[in-house]
Design a protein around this motif. Structure first.
Motif, PDB file in Angstrom:
ATOM      1  N   GLN A  96      67.526 -53.297 -48.597  1.00  0.00           N
ATOM      2  CA  GLN A  96      66.430 -52.502 -49.051  1.00  0.00           C
ATOM      3  C   GLN A  96      66.353 -52.409 -50.457  1.00  0.00           C
ATOM      4  O   GLN A  96      66.291 -51.567 -51.064  1.00  0.00           O
ATOM      5  CB  GLN A  96      66.428 -51.166 -48.231  1.00  0.00           C
ATOM      6  CG  GLN A  96      65.238 -50.388 -48.179  1.00  0.00           C
ATOM      7  CD  GLN A  96      65.449 -49.078 -47.319  1.00  0.00           C
ATOM      8  OE1 GLN A  96      65.875 -47.823 -48.173  1.00  0.00           O
ATOM      9  NE2 GLN A  96      65.105 -49.092 -46.254  1.00  0.00           N
ATOM     10  N   ASN A  97      65.670 -53.886 -50.694  1.00  0.00           N
ATOM     11  CA  ASN A  97      65.756 -53.995 -52.406  1.00  0.00           C
ATOM     12  C   ASN A  97      64.096 -54.574 -52.707  1.00  0.00           C
ATOM     13  O   ASN A  97      63.815 -55.088 -53.733  1.00  0.00           O
ATOM     14  CB  ASN A  97      66.678 -54.914 -52.931  1.00  0.00           C
ATOM     15  CG  ASN A  97      66.667 -56.312 -52.239  1.00  0.00           C
ATOM     16  OD1 ASN A  97      65.954 -56.487 -51.489  1.00  0.00           O
ATOM     17  ND2 ASN A  97      67.807 -56.791 -52.431  1.00  0.00           N
TER      18      ASN A  97
ATOM     19  N   GLU B   9      60.186 -50.156 -52.012  1.00  0.00           N
ATOM     20  CA  GLU B   9      59.611 -51.153 -51.299  1.00  0.00           C
ATOM     21  C   GLU B   9      58.029 -50.965 -50.781  1.00  0.00           C
ATOM     22  O   GLU B   9      57.137 -51.428 -50.724  1.00  0.00           O
ATOM     23  CB  GLU B   9      60.378 -51.340 -49.649  1.00  0.00           C
ATOM     24  CG  GLU B   9      61.537 -52.142 -50.088  1.00  0.00           C
ATOM     25  CD  GLU B   9      62.267 -52.583 -48.955  1.00  0.00           C
ATOM     26  OE1 GLU B   9      62.514 -53.649 -48.613  1.00  0.00           O
ATOM     27  OE2 GLU B   9      62.653 -51.411 -48.125  1.00  0.00           O
TER      28      GLU B   9
ATOM     29  N   ILE C 172      60.056 -50.979 -43.059  1.00  0.00           N
ATOM     30  CA  ILE C 172      61.085 -50.292 -43.792  1.00  0.00           C
ATOM     31  C   ILE C 172      61.902 -49.181 -43.211  1.00  0.00           C
ATOM     32  O   ILE C 172      61.259 -48.189 -42.770  1.00  0.00           O
ATOM     33  CB  ILE C 172      60.440 -49.654 -45.029  1.00  0.00           C
ATOM     34  CG1 ILE C 172      59.565 -50.741 -45.739  1.00  0.00           C
ATOM     35  CG2 ILE C 172      61.374 -49.202 -46.055  1.00  0.00           C
ATOM     36  CD1 ILE C 172      58.618 -50.151 -46.973  1.00  0.00           C
TER      37      ILE C 172
ATOM     38  N   ILE D 168      60.796 -42.460 -44.607  1.00  0.00           N
ATOM     39  CA  ILE D 168      60.587 -43.287 -45.716  1.00  0.00           C
ATOM     40  C   ILE D 168      59.545 -42.571 -46.760  1.00  0.00           C
ATOM     41  O   ILE D 168      58.318 -42.095 -46.362  1.00  0.00           O
ATOM     42  CB  ILE D 168      60.126 -44.588 -45.336  1.00  0.00           C
ATOM     43  CG1 ILE D 168      61.190 -45.369 -44.490  1.00  0.00           C
ATOM     44  CG2 ILE D 168      60.158 -45.622 -46.699  1.00  0.00           C
ATOM     45  CD1 ILE D 168      62.409 -45.691 -45.034  1.00  0.00           C
ATOM     46  N   GLU D 169      60.144 -42.084 -47.754  1.00  0.00           N
ATOM     47  CA  GLU D 169      58.998 -41.461 -48.648  1.00  0.00           C
ATOM     48  C   GLU D 169      58.413 -42.504 -49.609  1.00  0.00           C
ATOM     49  O   GLU D 169      58.825 -43.761 -49.860  1.00  0.00           O
ATOM     50  CB  GLU D 169      59.862 -40.462 -49.702  1.00  0.00           C
ATOM     51  CG  GLU D 169      60.653 -39.400 -48.854  1.00  0.00           C
ATOM     52  CD  GLU D 169      61.579 -38.490 -49.697  1.00  0.00           C
ATOM     53  OE1 GLU D 169      61.983 -38.941 -51.170  1.00  0.00           O
ATOM     54  OE2 GLU D 169      61.800 -37.671 -49.269  1.00  0.00           O
TER      55      GLU D 169
ATOM     56  N   THR E 180      58.289 -43.037 -52.935  1.00  0.00           N
ATOM     57  CA  THR E 180      59.047 -43.217 -53.954  1.00  0.00           C
ATOM     58  C   THR E 180      60.006 -44.429 -53.753  1.00  0.00           C
ATOM     59  O   THR E 180      60.434 -44.725 -54.712  1.00  0.00           O
ATOM     60  CB  THR E 180      59.888 -42.273 -54.249  1.00  0.00           C
ATOM     61  OG1 THR E 180      60.705 -41.676 -53.501  1.00  0.00           O
ATOM     62  CG2 THR E 180      59.072 -40.900 -54.920  1.00  0.00           C
ATOM     63  N   VAL E 181      60.214 -44.892 -52.334  1.00  0.00           N
ATOM     64  CA  VAL E 181      61.015 -45.973 -52.160  1.00  0.00           C
ATOM     65  C   VAL E 181      60.199 -47.214 -52.618  1.00  0.00           C
ATOM     66  O   VAL E 181      59.069 -47.534 -52.598  1.00  0.00           O
ATOM     67  CB  VAL E 181      61.154 -46.065 -50.555  1.00  0.00           C
ATOM     68  CG1 VAL E 181      62.190 -47.475 -50.298  1.00  0.00           C
ATOM     69  CG2 VAL E 181      61.642 -44.957 -49.982  1.00  0.00           C
TER      70      VAL E 181
ATOM     71  N   ARG F 125      68.519 -49.014 -45.318  1.00  0.00           N
ATOM     72  CA  ARG F 125      69.386 -48.715 -46.198  1.00  0.00           C
ATOM     73  C   ARG F 125      71.107 -48.866 -45.720  1.00  0.00           C
ATOM     74  O   ARG F 125      72.099 -48.849 -46.282  1.00  0.00           O
ATOM     75  CB  ARG F 125      69.130 -47.099 -46.618  1.00  0.00           C
ATOM     76  CG  ARG F 125      69.235 -46.245 -45.533  1.00  0.00           C
ATOM     77  CD  ARG F 125      68.712 -44.965 -46.058  1.00  0.00           C
ATOM     78  NE  ARG F 125      68.657 -43.993 -45.078  1.00  0.00           N
ATOM     79  CZ  ARG F 125      69.693 -42.876 -44.896  1.00  0.00           C
ATOM     80  NH1 ARG F 125      70.638 -42.698 -45.662  1.00  0.00           N
ATOM     81  NH2 ARG F 125      69.493 -42.034 -43.730  1.00  0.00           N
TER      82      ARG F 125
END
Length: 459
Positions: A64-65, A88, A14, A82-83, A85-86, A40
């Motif tokens: 990025q879905n 993925e 990711i 990358i947090e 909450t993403v 993204r």
């Protein structure tokens, strides 16, 4: 539980377009892992150079879905950006797929090879590239995982920041900015320098001290850097500038003529197509390591004579109307000062443009930026800044690049602020001469490459 590089086959990244992420992705694809990823910056119907080059390596790229992560995915890799909450990340957790950070995967790769970890607050990418070239010239067939693309590998149509070697040795950059350097246990640890960057000096000393403890066979430091020298194990293994150094590897007789530097190491002459004493130090560091791994000094010299450089490290973009355009990744106070200094022998005047990165780091380093840059500017030189690069998030925007410019003006320096970098070329054009360097400095903003191309087209 993923404890070894053999514990997974299908891996998903990711944020795969990031420099550090794409390097590991390419390396894993090169050792026959099934690699895929999203970013993204990947958008439907839009061309993306990184995406195209990853695809050419057999790496499947997704928007990025979340569609790229399936029940067959053995491992998901995330960058520090990358947090949780993403979407993925949430999907990976839902499917109970192990999630590791980039640095943790690099540690697994490093464990599978005889590794040389290159650490320090500046010069890691350049030294790694130089060392890779020397080891290759010495017949050791090394691999590399780097923070920047090597021009020699980019010419093969690749991103250039990773290559699998057939030999035992792997060269990696060990990053201190996120503390991940402490995860590696390399055969050889190389410490280039310790200067204030992302953390306070005390924190850096502690981090690099752990790096030293974790190094298994050979730890080499820069005796010319006051803080790094404190961590020396054996001066005979170290490197330093000047014949008075206690180091076993000494560089002396430095000269720079335009875009070429010459010097000698322990009596052997070296010549490189690059600039600055900082690159003499980088070459010295790489040579000190390679020689102790069995590559003779003559081979080191020959390899570096053919060194082609790396992406955005004093990269010459062009020369038009008497203006040399040079692009550099410099982003901390010492790097910026040394970058300006390295360009001064090239032309009578240096016009340096800098885009600070992040409000927190700029606030933290404000006084250091002013002190270091002011110290190297000649009366005819200029420093320009555009507004701080903002990558998103909840940063407190209580500082401006113009604050640094005003500090520099107060010291009598030729300092100028142009808020939007799109206005820089037109605003600064009347300051150009027929014998000057226009130096672009900044990091982590993916738009800086395009900015450099636009400046070149407009000269």
């Amino acid at each position: 539980m993923i404890k070894d590089i053999s514990d997974f086959k299908n891996v998903f990244f990711i944020g795969i377009a990031g420099t550090g992420m794409s390097a590991i992705a390419q390396y894993l694809a090169g050792i026959q892992k099934n690699v895929s990823g999203s970013d993204r910056y990947f958008r439907e119907g839009e061309a993306n150079d990184t995406k195209e080059k990853l695809s050419a390596e057999g790496i499947q790229c997704f928007l990025q879905n979340g569609e790229g992560i399936t029940a067959n995915t053995d491992l998901v890799v995330v960058s520090t950006a990358i947090e949780d909450t993403v979407a993925e990340v949430q999907k990976a957790k839902l499917l109970n797929i192990p999630i590791l950070k980039r640095s943790e995967v690099l540690a697994l790769i490093a464990k599978s090879k005889k590794t040389i970890a290159v650490g320090g607050t500046s010069g890691k990418s350049t030294t790694s590239a130089m060392l890779y070239d020397i080891l290759a010239a010495g017949g050791l067939q090394p691999g590399i995982i780097s923070g920047a693309g090597l021009i020699s590998i980019i010419k093969e149509g690749k991103i250039g920041n990773a290559k699998v070697g057939k030999g035992d040795w792997l060269v990696i950059e060990a990053d201190e900015s996120d503390g991940s350097i402490v995860q590696y246990h390399p055969e050889v640890g190389l410490l280039l320098n310790i200067d204030k960057d992302h953390q306070e000096i005390d924190e850096l000393i502690e981090i690099f001290g752990t790096f030293k403890k974790n190094t298994q066979q050979l730890f080499i430091v820069n005796q010319s850097n006051a803080l790094a020298s404190q961590l020396s194990v054996n001066a005979a293994n170290d490197f330093g500038v000047g014949i008075d150094s206690d180091a076993g590897y000494k560089a002396a007789a430095f000269e720079q003529k335009c875009l070429t530097i010459t010097f000698n190491i322990n009596g052997t002459d070296f010549s490189l197509n690059t600039v600055g004493k900082l690159n003499m130090e980088n070459a010295l560091a790489a040579t000190a390591v390679a020689n102790q791994l069995g590559v003779d000094l003559a081979t080191c010299s020959t390899a570096l004579k053919n060194y082609e450089g790396i992406y955005r490290r004093h990269q010459v973009l062009g020369h038009q109307h008497g203006v040399w355009l040079i692009d550099d990744y410099a982003h901390n106070p010492v790097k910026c000062a040394r970058s300006i200094e390295a360009c001064q022998p090239v032309a009578e005047k240096v016009i340096a443009w800098f885009q600070p990165h992040g409000y927190g780091p700029t606030r933290f380093l404000r006084n250091d930026f002013v002190k270091e840059i002011a110290a190297v500017l000649r009366p005819q030189d200029e420093i320009w800044m555009s507004e701080i690069f903002y990558a998103g998030g909840t940063a407190v925007k209580d500082i401006s690049a113009n604050d640094l410019i005003n500090d520099l003006k107060a010291l009598g320096k030729n300092a100028f602020f142009v808020s939007d970098r799109k206005d820089f070329l037109q605003t600064a054009r009347t300051h150009f001469t027929d014998n000057c360097v226009l130096l672009l400095m900044g990091a982590r903003d993916p738009g800086l490459e395009q900015f450099g191309k636009e400046i070149l087209a407009g000269l």
